[in-house]
Motif scaffolding. Structure first.
Motif, PDB file in Angstrom:
ATOM      1  N   PHE A 250      61.088 -20.788  54.441  1.00 46.42           N
ATOM      2  CA  PHE A 250      62.344 -21.695  54.250  1.00 46.42           C
ATOM      3  C   PHE A 250      61.908 -22.530  53.401  1.00 46.42           C
ATOM      4  O   PHE A 250      61.326 -23.716  53.997  1.00 46.42           O
ATOM      5  CB  PHE A 250      62.499 -21.952  55.883  1.00 46.42           C
ATOM      6  CG  PHE A 250      62.737 -20.798  56.693  1.00 46.42           C
ATOM      7  CD1 PHE A 250      63.289 -19.596  56.380  1.00 46.42           C
ATOM      8  CD2 PHE A 250      62.070 -20.783  58.061  1.00 46.42           C
ATOM      9  CE1 PHE A 250      63.378 -18.517  57.295  1.00 46.42           C
ATOM     10  CE2 PHE A 250      62.226 -19.878  58.886  1.00 46.42           C
ATOM     11  CZ  PHE A 250      62.944 -18.443  58.611  1.00 46.42           C
ATOM     12  N   SER A 251      62.553 -22.807  52.330  1.00 46.31           N
ATOM     13  CA  SER A 251      62.576 -23.819  51.633  1.00 46.31           C
ATOM     14  C   SER A 251      63.691 -24.078  50.647  1.00 46.31           C
ATOM     15  O   SER A 251      64.305 -23.184  50.048  1.00 46.31           O
ATOM     16  CB  SER A 251      61.104 -24.094  50.773  1.00 46.31           C
ATOM     17  OG  SER A 251      61.183 -22.852  49.521  1.00 46.31           O
ATOM     18  N   SER A 252      64.071 -25.367  50.409  1.00 45.11           N
ATOM     19  CA  SER A 252      65.305 -25.382  49.667  1.00 45.11           C
ATOM     20  C   SER A 252      65.426 -27.155  49.234  1.00 45.11           C
ATOM     21  O   SER A 252      65.025 -27.799  49.930  1.00 45.11           O
ATOM     22  CB  SER A 252      66.571 -24.918  50.144  1.00 45.11           C
ATOM     23  OG  SER A 252      67.842 -25.256  49.611  1.00 45.11           O
ATOM     24  N   PRO A 253      65.764 -27.403  48.007  1.00 48.37           N
ATOM     25  CA  PRO A 253      66.120 -28.623  47.736  1.00 48.37           C
ATOM     26  C   PRO A 253      67.111 -29.297  48.241  1.00 48.37           C
ATOM     27  O   PRO A 253      67.344 -30.520  48.222  1.00 48.37           O
ATOM     28  CB  PRO A 253      66.399 -28.659  45.868  1.00 48.37           C
ATOM     29  CG  PRO A 253      66.941 -27.479  45.840  1.00 48.37           C
ATOM     30  CD  PRO A 253      66.146 -26.473  46.854  1.00 48.37           C
ATOM     31  N   TYR A 254      68.209 -28.445  48.931  1.00 42.01           N
ATOM     32  CA  TYR A 254      69.211 -28.852  49.594  1.00 42.01           C
ATOM     33  C   TYR A 254      69.096 -29.001  51.155  1.00 42.01           C
ATOM     34  O   TYR A 254      69.908 -29.488  51.965  1.00 42.01           O
ATOM     35  CB  TYR A 254      70.476 -28.156  49.455  1.00 42.01           C
ATOM     36  CG  TYR A 254      70.684 -27.811  47.918  1.00 42.01           C
ATOM     37  CD1 TYR A 254      70.833 -28.840  46.908  1.00 42.01           C
ATOM     38  CD2 TYR A 254      70.808 -26.311  47.462  1.00 42.01           C
ATOM     39  CE1 TYR A 254      70.825 -28.364  45.393  1.00 42.01           C
ATOM     40  CE2 TYR A 254      70.788 -26.176  46.232  1.00 42.01           C
ATOM     41  CZ  TYR A 254      70.815 -27.205  45.234  1.00 42.01           C
ATOM     42  OH  TYR A 254      71.025 -26.835  43.827  1.00 42.01           O
ATOM     43  N   GLY A 255      67.833 -28.651  51.624  1.00 41.61           N
ATOM     44  CA  GLY A 255      67.313 -28.699  53.126  1.00 41.61           C
ATOM     45  C   GLY A 255      67.888 -27.260  53.911  1.00 41.61           C
ATOM     46  O   GLY A 255      68.725 -26.463  53.351  1.00 41.61           O
ATOM     47  N   ILE A 256      67.155 -27.006  54.752  1.00 42.36           N
ATOM     48  CA  ILE A 256      67.414 -25.691  55.720  1.00 42.36           C
ATOM     49  C   ILE A 256      68.018 -26.142  56.974  1.00 42.36           C
ATOM     50  O   ILE A 256      67.694 -27.188  57.513  1.00 42.36           O
ATOM     51  CB  ILE A 256      65.973 -25.050  55.791  1.00 42.36           C
ATOM     52  CG1 ILE A 256      65.574 -24.446  54.478  1.00 42.36           C
ATOM     53  CG2 ILE A 256      66.171 -23.781  56.883  1.00 42.36           C
ATOM     54  CD1 ILE A 256      66.212 -23.510  53.764  1.00 42.36           C
ATOM     55  N   LYS A 257      68.918 -25.288  57.441  1.00 39.53           N
ATOM     56  CA  LYS A 257      69.532 -25.564  58.655  1.00 39.53           C
ATOM     57  C   LYS A 257      69.746 -24.057  59.273  1.00 39.53           C
ATOM     58  O   LYS A 257      69.996 -23.080  58.383  1.00 39.53           O
ATOM     59  CB  LYS A 257      71.102 -26.167  58.567  1.00 39.53           C
ATOM     60  CG  LYS A 257      71.003 -27.574  58.274  1.00 39.53           C
ATOM     61  CD  LYS A 257      70.446 -28.376  59.003  1.00 39.53           C
ATOM     62  CE  LYS A 257      70.246 -29.787  58.481  1.00 39.53           C
ATOM     63  NZ  LYS A 257      71.469 -30.431  58.397  1.00 39.53           N
ATOM     64  N   PHE A 258      69.695 -23.942  60.593  1.00 39.19           N
ATOM     65  CA  PHE A 258      69.736 -22.904  61.221  1.00 39.19           C
ATOM     66  C   PHE A 258      70.792 -22.866  62.310  1.00 39.19           C
ATOM     67  O   PHE A 258      71.320 -23.683  62.617  1.00 39.19           O
ATOM     68  CB  PHE A 258      68.459 -22.518  61.937  1.00 39.19           C
ATOM     69  CG  PHE A 258      67.075 -22.654  61.346  1.00 39.19           C
ATOM     70  CD1 PHE A 258      66.702 -21.871  60.549  1.00 39.19           C
ATOM     71  CD2 PHE A 258      66.362 -23.803  61.541  1.00 39.19           C
ATOM     72  CE1 PHE A 258      65.501 -21.608  59.617  1.00 39.19           C
ATOM     73  CE2 PHE A 258      65.259 -23.807  60.883  1.00 39.19           C
ATOM     74  CZ  PHE A 258      64.740 -22.862  59.821  1.00 39.19           C
ATOM     75  N   SER A 259      71.374 -21.673  62.408  1.00 39.02           N
ATOM     76  CA  SER A 259      72.582 -21.336  63.467  1.00 39.02           C
ATOM     77  C   SER A 259      72.047 -20.232  64.242  1.00 39.02           C
ATOM     78  O   SER A 259      71.708 -19.488  63.587  1.00 39.02           O
ATOM     79  CB  SER A 259      73.834 -21.614  62.844  1.00 39.02           C
ATOM     80  OG  SER A 259      73.987 -20.653  61.814  1.00 39.02           O
ATOM     81  N   LEU A 260      72.832 -20.061  65.183  1.00 36.38           N
ATOM     82  CA  LEU A 260      72.736 -18.734  66.390  1.00 36.38           C
ATOM     83  C   LEU A 260      73.847 -18.418  66.785  1.00 36.38           C
ATOM     84  O   LEU A 260      74.787 -19.082  66.903  1.00 36.38           O
ATOM     85  CB  LEU A 260      71.712 -19.308  67.505  1.00 36.38           C
ATOM     86  CG  LEU A 260      70.191 -19.526  67.060  1.00 36.38           C
ATOM     87  CD1 LEU A 260      69.544 -20.100  68.389  1.00 36.38           C
ATOM     88  CD2 LEU A 260      69.400 -18.283  66.874  1.00 36.38           C
ATOM     89  N   GLN A 261      73.999 -17.171  66.765  1.00 33.38           N
ATOM     90  CA  GLN A 261      75.006 -16.301  67.636  1.00 33.38           C
ATOM     91  C   GLN A 261      74.750 -15.336  68.311  1.00 33.38           C
ATOM     92  O   GLN A 261      73.431 -14.817  68.520  1.00 33.38           O
ATOM     93  CB  GLN A 261      76.031 -15.691  66.315  1.00 33.38           C
ATOM     94  CG  GLN A 261      76.462 -16.734  65.291  1.00 33.38           C
ATOM     95  CD  GLN A 261      77.068 -15.687  63.992  1.00 33.38           C
ATOM     96  OE1 GLN A 261      76.813 -14.935  63.532  1.00 33.38           O
ATOM     97  NE2 GLN A 261      78.424 -16.440  63.759  1.00 33.38           N
ATOM     98  N   PHE A 262      75.746 -14.753  68.946  1.00 37.60           N
ATOM     99  CA  PHE A 262      75.339 -13.578  69.790  1.00 37.60           C
ATOM    100  C   PHE A 262      76.649 -12.495  70.076  1.00 37.60           C
ATOM    101  O   PHE A 262      77.640 -13.237  69.797  1.00 37.60           O
ATOM    102  CB  PHE A 262      74.926 -13.912  71.221  1.00 37.60           C
ATOM    103  CG  PHE A 262      75.936 -14.537  72.127  1.00 37.60           C
ATOM    104  CD1 PHE A 262      76.870 -13.884  73.143  1.00 37.60           C
ATOM    105  CD2 PHE A 262      76.162 -15.730  72.372  1.00 37.60           C
ATOM    106  CE1 PHE A 262      77.862 -14.286  73.779  1.00 37.60           C
ATOM    107  CE2 PHE A 262      76.899 -16.408  73.161  1.00 37.60           C
ATOM    108  CZ  PHE A 262      77.815 -15.668  73.695  1.00 37.60           C
TER     109      PHE A 262
END
Length: 745
Positions: free
Chosen positions: A577-589
């Motif tokens: 995980f790398s990006s010049p814009y930053g990494i964000k995570f989200s979760l669903q079920f």
């Protein structure tokens, strides 16, 4: 659909030649009702037939029997009975309801020879009062009241009888509330220097239910609501800023709008629920007391009247005109208001079905800003009846039980377009699709600040938003437009706004939160936002105000797992995980193999997330991790079995810190939320206790029915109410505290 029209009519005495007590009429109310309105409302246009406020199904009703003494002697003591008959089929078969409660709070009343309308209507001790439980409030009803004198009277030969018109109770409305549970971890602006940090846990679904108690009581909705969680989000900034414009919101509230929009998008942008952001008690809030955010109502945990106010906005209500610009159609109820000068008066006598407390016609509607915000008015009662935001259903006569509530964790076959005013969806259907969501802030300097870019499966509609002149575009390698969508200003209204004026405004001046939704057709080479202007020659000038190039490759997810231990779940993941814009995570079920996706958490920055399994359904679930790199999104699924856990139970009345009148009727009222435990259909027993003493044994029952009974409120002082519920896998015990006071206080 509506109650039978017509006045109450004259009494029908059994012995008309003998002077004595007579029945003037009856009032059946679930919160506010017309009764002989020409005796107090002076404007003929405000006067309506008795009992013409529509009743809703599956909500209890009080029946007040008004008695007068035609003999002129005064001081007659009478008692009585209410016979309720119900029909649910064609051809009609009328069946008597056996467990009507009353007379309450006393079995007798003393009838005066002098009738004073205001005195009698404002005091339940002046009428014989009966309660019809919620399970009988549906289909067709007819009522018959009988009265007789205590001294020398005879129940089998009553002094007077009154038969009502038919009541057609064919509308069921449901409060379908979807909680966005917000934690707070930030500075305490009232501490220091230096300021200390506050860490406040996110509220729960149980908190959501308890906070909704007043909304369920005052509004025309059934007693059993639908409550579920759209997951959690973290917040770290005090909501203490100054409004950016009169009647507006502060920058902090606007930023919260953008954060809440991410939760909605992660949850499907659903139109069949009312989203409510629940802040923990103690969250720093100053200057702007609250804001309506992007179609999401928001308020503090346990602040019941504020929740009702914000849900009123979500259901389409404007402010009542009192210390705030309000609905221009709100009437002036004379003589309580000056002619043509509405002031948020109720217009009729309100009655709280939980305790019989009377709210005078001059009291103030909860959508205004004259305090106390006491009750619901005639005007808003009508606007909230047959309201598309309350999951309205028209019942059909049938011998079958009324169906239960839909599963809040499973999407319907289709969603109604929120922009449609059609009472029935018909062909106006929208379904989720793969979209690109861009969420951010357009600041006061005219600059774009991006908060989130997600590629996700969700509804392609944004509720509570206004289209601006800006447009976002997905461009290909040759700068061709692959996809596009309008930039929508997410509505944020302060409590003192002229909301209707703002809603109709196309104003694009910052600051405001925004969202773009456009079809996700392919990866693309870049994203931009443009403003299209009209030049002096009439031609269009396209001005690019923001652009972002594609990342080199999508995030690569290596492993993703969800483990359960006791009442906690732990999601963990690894990858590149790398990006010049930053990494964000989200979760669903998902509980239906990926057809419906429910938000669990958004804006995560660490590689793991712990959650409470009591907030999600038991059984086989598919969990999804979404990794957003600011341009592309990758996802990975895993399956986990959520073990059995208790249902979510809330005592809604009496509730914490409530003050009740000793000796008056008190509703014991609780709901069992089995959305997370769908296999629990029945309970083996439930027992009510006050201060450890059993006061009610309800026995077995269905979990989709609220638990309710009425008892006399105990003597003055502090008390504890306990509910014990037994079911197949164990039992649950919930408590609430309340205080009783003397009537004269």
């Amino acid at each position: 659909m509506s109650n039978a029209p017509g006045e109450s009519g004259p009494p029908n005495p059994t012995n008309p030649t003998i002077p004595g007590p007579k029945i003037d009429g009856i009032e059946i109310t679930q919160g506010i009702q017309y009764y002989k309105s020409d005796m107090h409302l002076t404007d003929p246009s405000d006067q309506k037939n008795d009992n013409s406020v529509m009743l809703v199904a599956s909500k209890p009703a009080w029946v007040r029997v008004y008695v007068s003494d035609f003999s002129g002697s005064g001081g007659i003591t009478v008692t009585g009975e209410l016979i309720v008959e119900r029909n649910s089929q064609i051809p009609p078969i009328w069946k008597r309801v056996d467990d009507v409660m009353g007379p309450l709070p006393s079995e007798t009343i003393s009838v005066s020879s002098v009738f004073d309308y205001a005195t009698v209507r404002s005091d339940i001790s002046s009428t014989l009062n009966f309660i019809i439980p919620q399970r009988y409030l549906s289909y067709n009803l007819r009522l018959r009241a009988n009265i007789w004198q205590v001294d020398g009277g005879n129940k089998n030969n009553p002094d007077a009888t009154y038969s009502s018109p038919l009541f057609f109770v064919m509308l069921r409305q449901t409060l379908r509330l979807r909680g966005i549970m917000i934690s707070y971890s930030g500075i305490d602006p009232n501490s220091g220097p230096p300021p200390t940090t506050m860490n406040l846990d996110a509220p729960t679904t149980e908190d959501l239910q308890t906070t909704a108690a007043w909304t369920l009581t005052a509004n025309p909705v059934q007693s059993q609501g639908s409550f579920s969680s759209a997951g959690t989000m973290d917040w770290s900034t005090p909501l203490t800023g100054i409004a950016t414009a009169p009647g507006g919101c502060s920058t902090e509230w606007i930023n919260l709008t953008a954060a809440v929009a991410q939760v909605k998008t992660n949850d499907g942008n659903r139109t069949d629920v009312i989203y409510f952001g629940l802040l923990p008690i103690g969250t720093p809030i100053q200057n702007v007391g609250g804001c309506a955010l992007n179609g999401v109502s928001i308020g503090l945990n346990r602040d019941q009247v504020t929740m009702a106010h914000e849900i009123g906005h979500a259901a389409g209500l404007q402010h009542a005109p009192c210390n705030v610009p309000g609905d221009t159609n709100y009437p002036a109820y004379e003589p309580y208001d000056v002619k043509d000068t509405p002031n948020a008066s109720l217009g009729e006598y309100g009655l709280d079905i939980n305790n019989g407390n009377i709210h005078l016609p001059s009291a103030k509607d909860y959508m205004g800003y004259c305090f106390p915000q006491e009750w619901i008015s005639l005007y808003h009662q009508k606007k909230l009846t047959d309201n598309k935001n309350f999951g309205r259903e028209q019942l059909e006569l049938s011998v079958s039980p009324i169906p239960g509530l839909p599963d809040p964790f499973v999407w319907p076959e289709y969603f109604q377009d929120p922009s449609s005013e059609e009472p029935n969806p018909g062909d106006i259907k929208i379904k989720p699709q793969n979209i690109i969501s861009i969420i951010g802030i357009y600041n006061k300097n005219g600059q774009i600040e991006i908060q989130s870019i997600m590629r996700i499966f969700t509804l392609p509609k944004i509720t509570g938003a206004v289209e601006t002149s800006f447009e976002a575009r997905l461009l290909g390698s040759k700068e061709e437009i692959l996809s596009k969508g309008p930039l929508m200003r997410l509505e944020t209204f302060g409590h003192e706004c002229d909301c209707e004026k703002e809603k109709n405004s196309k104003n694009s001046e910052g600051p405001f939160a925004f969202q773009v939704i456009m079809p996700d057709v392919e990866s693309g080479n870049s994203l931009n936002i443009v403003d299209t202007l009209t030049g002096n020659d009439g031609g269009q000038i396209v001005n690019e105000i923001w652009t972002r190039s594609a990342t080199k490759s999508p995030p690569k997810i290596g492993s993703f797992s969800v483990e359960v231990s006791r009442d906690k779940g732990l999601a963990k993941w690894e990858g590149e995980f790398s990006s010049p814009y930053g990494i964000k995570f989200s979760l669903q079920f998902s509980k239906d193999k990926g057809r419906s996706w429910n938000s669990l958490a958004v804006e995560l920055e660490k590689n793991e997330h712990q959650f409470n399994i009591n907030e999600i359904p038991v059984g086989d679930l598919v969990f999804r991790l979404l990794v957003h790199d600011g341009f592309l999104t990758s996802y990975k699924d895993t399956q986990t079995v959520i073990p059995k856990h208790p249902p979510i139970i809330s005592i809604l009345n009496p509730n914490d810190s409530q003050k009740l009148i000793s000796g008056r009727p008190m509703r014991l009222y609780a709901i069992i939320n089995t959305a997370t435990t769908p296999n629990l259909k029945t309970i083996n027993f439930h027992i009510w206790q006050i201060d450890g003493r059993q006061v009610g044994d309800g026995g077995e029952g269905l979990t989709n029915d609220p638990l309710e009974t009425w008892v006399a409120a105990p003597g003055t002082g502090d008390h504890e109410c306990t509910l014990i519920i037994g079911y197949e896998d164990g039992k649950s015990i919930v408590t609430s505290k309340f205080t009783t006071i003397d009537y004269n206080r």
